[in-house]
Scaffold this active site. Structure first.
Site, short mmCIF file in Angstrom:
data_model
loop_
_atom_site.label_atom_id
_atom_site.label_comp_id
_atom_site.label_asym_id
_atom_site.label_seq_id
_atom_site.Cartn_x
_atom_site.Cartn_y
_atom_site.Cartn_z
N GLY A 22 35.88 -8.70 42.22
CA GLY A 22 34.73 -9.66 42.50
C GLY A 22 33.43 -8.85 42.82
N PHE A 27 33.17 -24.40 45.44
CA PHE A 27 33.78 -23.49 44.48
C PHE A 27 32.76 -22.66 43.58
CE2 PHE A 27 37.94 -23.02 41.97
CZ PHE A 27 37.47 -21.66 41.51
N ASP A 43 35.60 -15.37 52.55
CA ASP A 43 35.79 -16.92 52.34
C ASP A 43 36.57 -17.32 53.73
OD1 ASP A 43 36.86 -19.54 51.60
OD2 ASP A 43 36.51 -18.71 49.33
N GLU A 81 31.54 -6.29 49.35
CA GLU A 81 32.17 -7.32 49.06
C GLU A 81 31.40 -8.34 48.34
OE1 GLU A 81 34.67 -8.57 47.95
OE2 GLU A 81 36.44 -8.60 49.26
N ASP A 82 31.89 -9.27 47.42
CA ASP A 82 31.10 -10.37 46.96
C ASP A 82 31.20 -11.53 47.76
OD1 ASP A 82 33.92 -10.33 46.27
OD2 ASP A 82 33.76 -11.68 44.62
N ASP A 94 34.96 -15.40 39.97
CA ASP A 94 35.55 -16.01 38.69
C ASP A 94 36.24 -17.20 39.07
OD1 ASP A 94 37.75 -14.76 40.38
OD2 ASP A 94 39.00 -15.29 38.66
#
Ligand code: PRP
Length: 183
Positions: free
Chosen positions: A48, A156, A107, A103-104, A163
């Site tokens: 990611g 999401f 979460d 990092e992307d 992705d």
């Protein structure tokens, strides 16, 4: 690809390419100040983080070598399990290095809190985090993020490295995936 190439797959565009690049430039200016006279090692977490790493590294006006890790935290489901496996380890020896994890998204926070402890345990002089996106409502653990890009809703999201079933990583923007795509 652009959002116009996947019309109907997104319920909305969350962040445009311009907004993403402006934020990355802002973080880069801060990192240049914070790491003046040093050479931080950028650690990207595959897959990611590829897009944010590529743009962030090029935006920086200081030397910043790159290294990569691949970890798995999700298992087969879509929720983090907290169980992290190293699929590909770093090439670099971290002893005495100043590390910035790139990092992307954060979460649940489980991947990064594990990674932070793991890399700090390797004798690095310092370990900080740059995460482009953070979902405060999804946090299962608090992660000390020095450079946080955008706080986003618990939806999401895909694009810019993120992705769904390996699709949409090459989308320039970041959008909310329409429920009909995954339900
Ligand atoms: C994503 C993301 C983080 C992690 C964050 O990676 O890149 O590494 O999940 O989730 P958490 O905060 O709940 O732990 P993913 O496992 O989807 O792999 P990918 O980067 O290859 O898409």
């Amino acid at each position: 690809m652009d959002t116009s190439d996947i019309e109907g797959d997104l319920s909305s565009i969350l962040l445009t390419e311009e907004q993403i690049h402006a934020k990355i430039a802002e973080v880069a200016r801060q990192v240049e100040i914070d790491y003046a006279g040093r050479e931080p090692l950028l650690v990207g977490v595959l897959k990611g983080a590829v897009m944010v790493m590529a743009d962030f590294a090029r935006e920086l006006r200081i030397a910043a070598p790159m290294d990569w890790m691949a970890v798995s935290s999700y298992g087969s489901g879509t929720k983090s399990s907290g169980v992290v496996r190293i699929l590909k380890d770093l090439d670099a020896d971290l002893h005495g290095r100043d590390v910035i994890i790139v990092e992307d998204i954060i979460d649940s926070g489980l991947t990064l809190s594990w990674l932070l402890a793991n890399l700090r345990g390797r004798g690095a002089a310092s370990v900080e985090i740059f995460a482009l996106l953070r979902k405060p409502e999804a946090a299962a653990v608090e992660v000390d993020v020095k450079y946080a890009g955008f706080d986003i809703p618990n939806e999401f999201v895909v694009g810019y490295g993120l992705d769904y079933a390996e699709k949409y990583r090459n989308l320039r923007a970041i959008g909310i995936l329409a429920p009909h795509v995954y339900s």
